[in-house]
Every structure is written in C-alpha cells, then in structure tokens.
Design a protein around this motif. Sequence first.
Motif, PDB file in Angstrom:
ATOM      1  N   TYR A   1      10.935  -5.737  -0.913  1.00 14.63           N
ATOM      2  CA  TYR A   1       9.835  -6.303  -0.145  1.00 14.63           C
ATOM      3  C   TYR A   1       9.565  -7.764  -0.471  1.00 14.63           C
ATOM      4  CZ  TYR A   1       7.105  -4.996  -4.321  1.00 14.63           C
ATOM      5  OH  TYR A   1       6.639  -4.842  -5.610  1.00 14.63           O
TER       6      TYR A   1
ATOM      7  N   THR B   1       9.409   1.950  10.060  1.00 17.25           N
ATOM      8  CA  THR B   1       8.916   1.383  11.312  1.00 17.25           C
ATOM      9  C   THR B   1       8.569  -0.075  11.091  1.00 17.25           C
ATOM     10  OG1 THR B   1       7.992   3.527  11.904  1.00 17.25           O
ATOM     11  CG2 THR B   1       7.254   1.631  13.177  1.00 17.25           C
ATOM     12  N   GLN B   2       9.130  -0.940  11.907  1.00 22.40           N
ATOM     13  CA  GLN B   2       8.860  -2.366  11.800  1.00 22.40           C
ATOM     14  C   GLN B   2       8.818  -2.969  13.188  1.00 22.40           C
ATOM     15  OE1 GLN B   2      11.778  -4.805   9.766  1.00 22.40           O
ATOM     16  NE2 GLN B   2      10.225  -6.275   9.149  1.00 22.40           N
TER      17      GLN B   2
ATOM     18  N   LYS C   1       6.476  -0.105   7.614  1.00 19.22           N
ATOM     19  CA  LYS C   1       5.910   1.137   7.094  1.00 19.22           C
ATOM     20  C   LYS C   1       7.037   2.118   6.889  1.00 19.22           C
ATOM     21  CE  LYS C   1       3.530   3.979   9.697  1.00 19.22           C
ATOM     22  NZ  LYS C   1       2.421   4.585  10.494  1.00 19.22           N
TER      23      LYS C   1
ATOM     24  N   ASN D   1       8.090   6.040   5.764  1.00 15.62           N
ATOM     25  CA  ASN D   1       7.697   7.431   5.588  1.00 15.62           C
ATOM     26  C   ASN D   1       8.903   8.221   5.126  1.00 15.62           C
ATOM     27  OD1 ASN D   1       5.970   6.328   8.068  1.00 15.62           O
ATOM     28  ND2 ASN D   1       4.760   7.853   7.008  1.00 15.62           N
TER      29      ASN D   1
ATOM     30  N   ASP E   1       4.288  -5.681   8.308  1.00 14.85           N
ATOM     31  CA  ASP E   1       4.524  -4.855   9.501  1.00 14.85           C
ATOM     32  C   ASP E   1       5.533  -3.742   9.254  1.00 14.85           C
ATOM     33  OD1 ASP E   1       6.742  -6.438   9.207  1.00 14.85           O
ATOM     34  OD2 ASP E   1       7.002  -6.796  11.351  1.00 14.85           O
TER      35      ASP E   1
ATOM     36  N   SER F   1       3.413   0.898   2.870  1.00 12.18           N
ATOM     37  CA  SER F   1       3.212  -0.112   3.908  1.00 12.18           C
ATOM     38  C   SER F   1       3.218  -1.489   3.287  1.00 12.18           C
ATOM     39  CB  SER F   1       1.887   0.117   4.634  1.00 12.18           C
ATOM     40  OG  SER F   1       1.869   1.376   5.245  1.00 12.18           O
ATOM     41  N   TYR F   2       3.941  -2.399   3.947  1.00 14.97           N
ATOM     42  CA  TYR F   2       3.957  -3.790   3.514  1.00 14.97           C
ATOM     43  C   TYR F   2       4.108  -4.652   4.758  1.00 14.97           C
ATOM     44  CZ  TYR F   2       5.470  -8.208   1.482  1.00 14.97           C
ATOM     45  OH  TYR F   2       5.584  -9.538   1.140  1.00 14.97           O
TER      46      TYR F   2
ATOM     47  N   GLU G   1       4.303   7.550   1.770  1.00 14.28           N
ATOM     48  CA  GLU G   1       4.205   6.447   2.723  1.00 14.28           C
ATOM     49  C   GLU G   1       3.941   5.157   1.979  1.00 14.28           C
ATOM     50  OE1 GLU G   1       0.905   5.010   5.821  1.00 14.28           O
ATOM     51  OE2 GLU G   1       1.862   6.914   6.420  1.00 14.28           O
TER      52      GLU G   1
ATOM     53  N   ARG H   1       0.840  -1.187   0.000  1.00 11.78           N
ATOM     54  CA  ARG H   1       0.000   0.000   0.000  1.00 11.78           C
ATOM     55  C   ARG H   1       0.879   1.243   0.000  1.00 11.78           C
ATOM     56  NH1 ARG H   1      -2.379  -3.787   3.291  1.00 11.78           N
ATOM     57  NH2 ARG H   1      -4.583  -4.277   2.868  1.00 11.78           N
ATOM     58  N   SER H   2       0.436   2.272  -0.749  1.00 11.47           N
ATOM     59  CA  SER H   2       1.230   3.486  -0.844  1.00 11.47           C
ATOM     60  C   SER H   2       0.326   4.696  -0.960  1.00 11.47           C
ATOM     61  CB  SER H   2       2.157   3.414  -2.062  1.00 11.47           C
ATOM     62  OG  SER H   2       1.401   3.307  -3.265  1.00 11.47           O
TER      63      SER H   2
END
Length: 863
Positions: free
Chosen positions: A136, A121-122, A87, A89, A85, A82-83, A80, A58-59
């Motif tokens: 990813y 962030t993970q 994320k 930025n 856990d 997200s994949y 941003e 997701r972006s």
Amino acid sequence: MIKNGLKNTLQILIILIFNNFLAQNKLENAPKNSDKVTAVSKTDTVKIEKEQIDDIVRSKADNIRNEVPKKMSYLNQNAEVSYQDMKINADYIQIDWDKGLIFARGKIDSTGKMLEPAIATQGGKKYEYESFNYNYKTKQAIAYNARTEESEGVIVAEKTKKVNDSVFYLKRGKYTTDEYFLKKKDTIADYYLLAPDIKLVKGKENSKLITGPIQMYIEQVPTPLILPFAILPFSEKRMAGILIPSFGERQDVGFFLNSLGYYLPIGEHFDVKTYFDYYTKGSWNFRPEVTYRKNYKYNGSFRGEIGTTIRGIKGLENYTKSSVYNIAWTHTQDTKANPFFNFSASVNITSNKFYNNTVNNSHIFNQSALNAQQNSTVSFTKRFLNLPITITGTGSYSQNFTTGLTDIRLPQLNVSTNQFYLFKPKTGIRTGMLENITVNTGLQFSNYVSGVKNDDLFTKTMWDNVQTGAKNNIALATNTTVAKFFTFSLGANIDNVATTKTISKNYNPVTNTLERNLNKNLTGYSTFSTSASLQTVLYGMLKFGEKSKIQAIRHMVTPSIGFTYSPDFGDPKFGYFKSYYDERGVLTTYSIFEGGMFGSPNQGLTQSIGFNINNNLEMKVRSKTDSTGTKKVKIFESLNISGGYNFAADKYKWSLISISTQTSFFQNKLSVNSNVSIDPYQIVFIPGQENGIRTENFGHFNIQSFSMNFSFPLNNETFGKKEDLATKYKTKGEIRNEVYYFDQDNYSRFNQPWTLNLNANYGYSKNNTRFGKSVASLGLDGSVKLTPYWSLSGNTHYDFVSKSLAYTRLGFSRDQRSFSFTFNWVPFGQYKVYDFFISIKANILKDAVKYKERSFQQSGSTF
C-alpha cells in the motif's frame, strides 16, 4: 452488543499500544539533546518528514491477532482492509505494517482447494484472486490465479503484477467472452484465447490488452488459430487491429488463408481495411477497402482487388498464370439529406477473366463468379421547388464476359417535365377527352459506344466510334368513359432524334466481305405513331347448391382492343434507309441509323389491331377452418391471351399469339407461371435442312416457344402448427442446455425449424427449326436445424438436359453459445472449394473475426 463492545475496546487498545510502540522507535532513533532549552532563530526552518502512506489503513475481521514486536496483524474470516479507493475482502489477510505489505487469500478447504476467491475492489472495478500481495506504500501488487472482468469478457491469469493503477503484467493469461463463464454459471469456458505474456493498459475511457503469441482453445483443445501478437482494445470506439482469416482448400489453387487483414479506423467517418488471400500453389490476392459514413447524409465504400492466379505445375502443359483486377465503388445518399438532389453510384469494373480466375472465395459462395454480365452506374437526380422539371444524369459501363465486349454510356442527361394537363377543367371535375389530355415530354442527351474490345478501352479507336446524340419525346394521352361500361383511350407519340454518326454498307466483291463504314455527320430522324383502345370488365357467376362442396365460381374477363398507326419510315422520301447488292446480287435494304444509341425508325406501314383478353377465375368452397365457413380458391390469377393483325403488312398479317398464365395452389404455397407463343402460319421443312420456311398458309398453329416455372416454398409450419414445448414438457435443461425440454422418459425435445424452396423450370424454343431446343432444371434451396445448435444449409440445381448438377453449395454451422463456426463446401463445378471460419459473437471481438464487411454502427475491436 457486549461482544462487539469488547472487540472494539480491544482494537482501540491495540492501536494505542501500536502507535506508542512506533513513537518510542522514533524517539530512540532521534538525536539526544541536552536538558537545556535552546532558542531557535527566526531563520531556522523545521523539516517535517513526509508520511510513507497517504491515508489511514482500515481493517476488520471476525478474528484479529496482532504481533506488536513483529509489527504484524493477522485477520481471519470475513477479513476486510481498506486503503484509499482500494478495498480487499478475503478469508485470510496478513498485514506487515513495517514494510506496508498486505497478503490476502481466499477461502480454502482442508485439501487446499479454493472455495471462495479473495476480492479486491478499486475504482469501482472488482478483481478476484486466489491469493495476492499488495504494497500500500508503492501501490504495487502480485496476484495468483487472478480473474478480471473487462468489457464483455473476463481474463484469468496464473500470475498478475500490478505496476500502477494503469499497467498490469500477466503470465499465461486466458481471455474469453463466454457468457456462462462470465456469469459463473459454468466453471469451464467453451473457448478462450491463451497468451503466455500479456500487458493490460487501463485508461479513463478505454483499456487494451497487448499480447505476445496468442492461440485459440476450444473446449480446452488447442486449435491451429495462432497469431504472433494481438491487441484487444476494450472500448466503445472503433479500434485498429488484425482481421482473422478463414482457411480451407480449393482444388485448382491449393490450401489457403482467405481474408487475413488489418483494420484501421480514421476519424469518425472512415474505416480502412486491407485483406490478403494466399494459396499454397502460389496464387495471391490483395484487397484494400475504404468505407465511409456520415450520419443522415451518405455512406459508401471503395474496394479494389488485384492478384495473380496460378494453376498447374510450372513447366507442364496445364500450367497457367493470369493477373486479375477489380475496382468497385458504392455510394448511397440518405433520402432525408436533400429532397431536391440525390446522388448514387454502383460501380464494378473488372478484368474480363476476373471471375474465372479470382481466388477470393466470397465470389464463389455468393455465386457472383457465375456472372455473365456486369453493369456499373453513376447517377444523380435534381428536382426543383418551383419548376416542374426533373434533371437526371447517368453514366453507365456494361461488361459482357462471354463476348469480352463493353458498352459505355457517358454521360447521359435527361430533362423531363412533370406530367401536366393540356386544358383546364371547366368545373372541379375533369370530364371528356379534351379535359383529360395529358402531356409528357423530355429531352435526352447522350454519348454512347458499344462493342468495345478490352484492348481498345479509352483509346483512339474507342473515341472514334463514340456516338453523340439527343432525343426529344412528346407523348399525349387521354381517356373517357363510353356507354358507362367502356373506357376509351387515345394516345400519340412523337420522337425527334439527332445524332453525329450514321453508317453505310457496301459489298466488296474483291474481298468478298460486307464493308460497314461509320460516317461522321450531323443528321437525325423523326417518327410518329398514334393509338386508340377500348376496354371493359365483364363478370360471370355460377352458383351451386348450398350443400355442394363448391359454393360458386366467379369469372372476371378484362377484354381490350386497340388500333395502332405508324407511317412507313422506310419510304425513300424520308431518306432513313438505303440499299446495297449482296454477294448474290439481291438488293438489301438497311437503316443508316442501325446500331445507333436511339435505335432505328420502323420500316413498313403499320395499321394494326391488337387484342388482349385477361381472365381471372376463382371459386368459393366450404371450409371448416375459416370463421366464415367458406374460403376463396384461385383457379387462375391471370390467364392472358394477346395477338394482333396488321392490315398494311404485305404478308404475315397475323402476329404470334401469346398466352400466359399465373396461378397458385395449396393456399398460395405453390406458384405456377407459364407462357406459350403460337405461330398461326404453317412452317414447311425441306428434307435435310434444320431450318424451316414460313408460309402464308394461315391456320396451322404451331408452338414456337413454351416456358413454365414452379415455385414451392416449404417450412416446418407448412404441414402443421409450431409445437409449444414449454406447455407440453415441464422439465427444462440447465447450464448450456436451457433450449432443451425433457419428457417423462428423460429424452430431450426441441424445435427443428426447416425451410425448403423448390424451383422447377422448363423451356422450349423452336424458332422455325425442326426440333428446337429445351432447357429443364430443378433447384433446391433450404436449411434445417439438426439440433438447436447445429444447422445445415445448401442449394443445388440439376440440369435435366445435360444430366448434371450445376452450382451446388453445402454449409454447416455450429452455434457454440459464445462463438460459432461455419463450414462451406462447393463439391462440383469449376470451383471445388471448402472454407472453414470461426466467429466470436461478443461485440468486443465480433469484428476481429468477422468474414464479411464491417459496419460503422458496430462497436468493438479487432486483434
């Protein structure tokens, strides 16, 4: 709303076109079939190709641009992605959908300077980067100028490679626990540890850094503190690691590394530490230590030292080489563990020349190197719930480093009964002498040997001189009130002693020596003494006028007089004393129990009266500072005079008269204690002789000994109250200067606490000599904060008799917020040494560079 709706519509169209594009590619690569539909048998299986990714990527961003043919997406401003856990930025993100690569970069200005980092962030953990590449599909990443926070510290690396969620490799990584850098209050850390290669291993409960060569930098300046490798565990549990040494120089043995060691925790209850001291002139010292603890039960430690001290140059006269050892054990039982049984130990056994030859500098700085005697004790105490007795067992070992002799008492067993009354009271309150009679009794058993040479320890010579014996003591006491104002007391004491050794003395005219023989036979003695005393308290008050500065003076006197009786146990009928003729033919009497573990019976009849007069003198003066308008000033807290007269003595019936005083001045700040001993008999000196002859000419009072001690503790609040800077000055410093306040002229203001303890001693001892001997010294012990971060401390003693400085130590310390360093220097005396040490404050590293003992209660790690 319309603008957001257009953005969402555009994103949906892009995703649909992109998915259609991927579908077409799959169809083009698929095998071509005929238009006929063929049946599929039941035995055929359909193979479904596994997806290359496990979740949806997701972006979002303020500006998104897609290049469908190249399968690329570009996200600008507030981007941003997200994949699972993970994320990300960043200010700019680039996605390669075909290769599964994500490139992210922080915000930069027109010159290329980084303004804001990219953040990943993970698993609830935040990482900051200037830029990084993330796959990813494989979940691997490479980051540049990455910042990672671990426990109480932060790691900044020029290049970081993520192999998986648990393993990271870093190039030129810097680790620091500087709180200002960690909270981004400052862009430069006051210290950091730099390593060219680092491996970060992350686990569920703990993480750790494993490095190659690592070096400490202070204020970006490299220091000589370098290690070939380091392990930094980030965990609440105790972890193994290297203990950093201090370094310095000692005049007699050269430059050194002191307390280089390794720490190893074993289970929940044991710590093992090994220290090594090395000196450039060849001296070395090895110190293993085991510390143990069981909460609410006990704690203790075993310590040992073994080493070799080399002084001078081999081949020259000043060359010496000596070996030393030390064995120590301490054990303390928690008082709540068992109220009926307690066990404790304090054992310290050393070679006789240990403190003169030790290379462990901690013995110098804590002044234990000045010890002239050392005692070791192991003991237990057993109490009973239903029995009024207490059993105590003790083993003791006493070393005298001056004489080189040792006293051993092993074991010693005491069985004592709790004090009890001999008679029951007729009513609820005890009255009269009979009802107040108390009894104390006990039995002591002991093995004892004294004056053992170091070479004879635990040899046949020592065992042959061991004395075994027992002693029973019975003490009775009672008291009553006489004429309302007097307390009358009576007491009696009985000792019964049994021993397996006695002595006999004989002068040998052939060898012209006094022979002292040890006899192995079971024998003993009994002694008896009784006493009576009368005591009261007298008060006197002298009042002055209301306008007088001194309102009143109160004098309290506590006089007492007592009588003591003891038989003459030197009488031949007891058999406790024998005689021999010395080299001059004079008959000399001695006790066969002389030098025994329980002493010897008294020789000579005792029928003596003793007196004691204790005085307390205070005055009440006016005071403007006291709420009552007056305050008490002590003139003499205690002025005590004591002496005695023995009616049964053949000569010298009067004893020495002792006078002691205790008082204080300046609101109890200055304490003064003195003691003087006066001989009432005349001492005559023969010309040419140092020692005098004591006569029976009474009334010629002369001082035999005198001592006086002054103690005056001072601090910054002695002469005034502490200044409230926050109220007086409104401007306060920022970024590492919060402790400073600034006045209107922009000068910094801060508190400077200081302490200064003055101790002065003077002593004079004549002991029937013509001139006697004097001792006089002045001691200073203090500390001062030169600034809120610089401290100076030290102590010294000046001997006025020898006109020289005794033990002197100076110490400097610098508080650098996240770490501190100390410098200790002993410039005079036998040991001239300086020592420098760096200590990091953070719990995660404080044990790693800790010079003193490590505690079980401290969490953190070592490296």
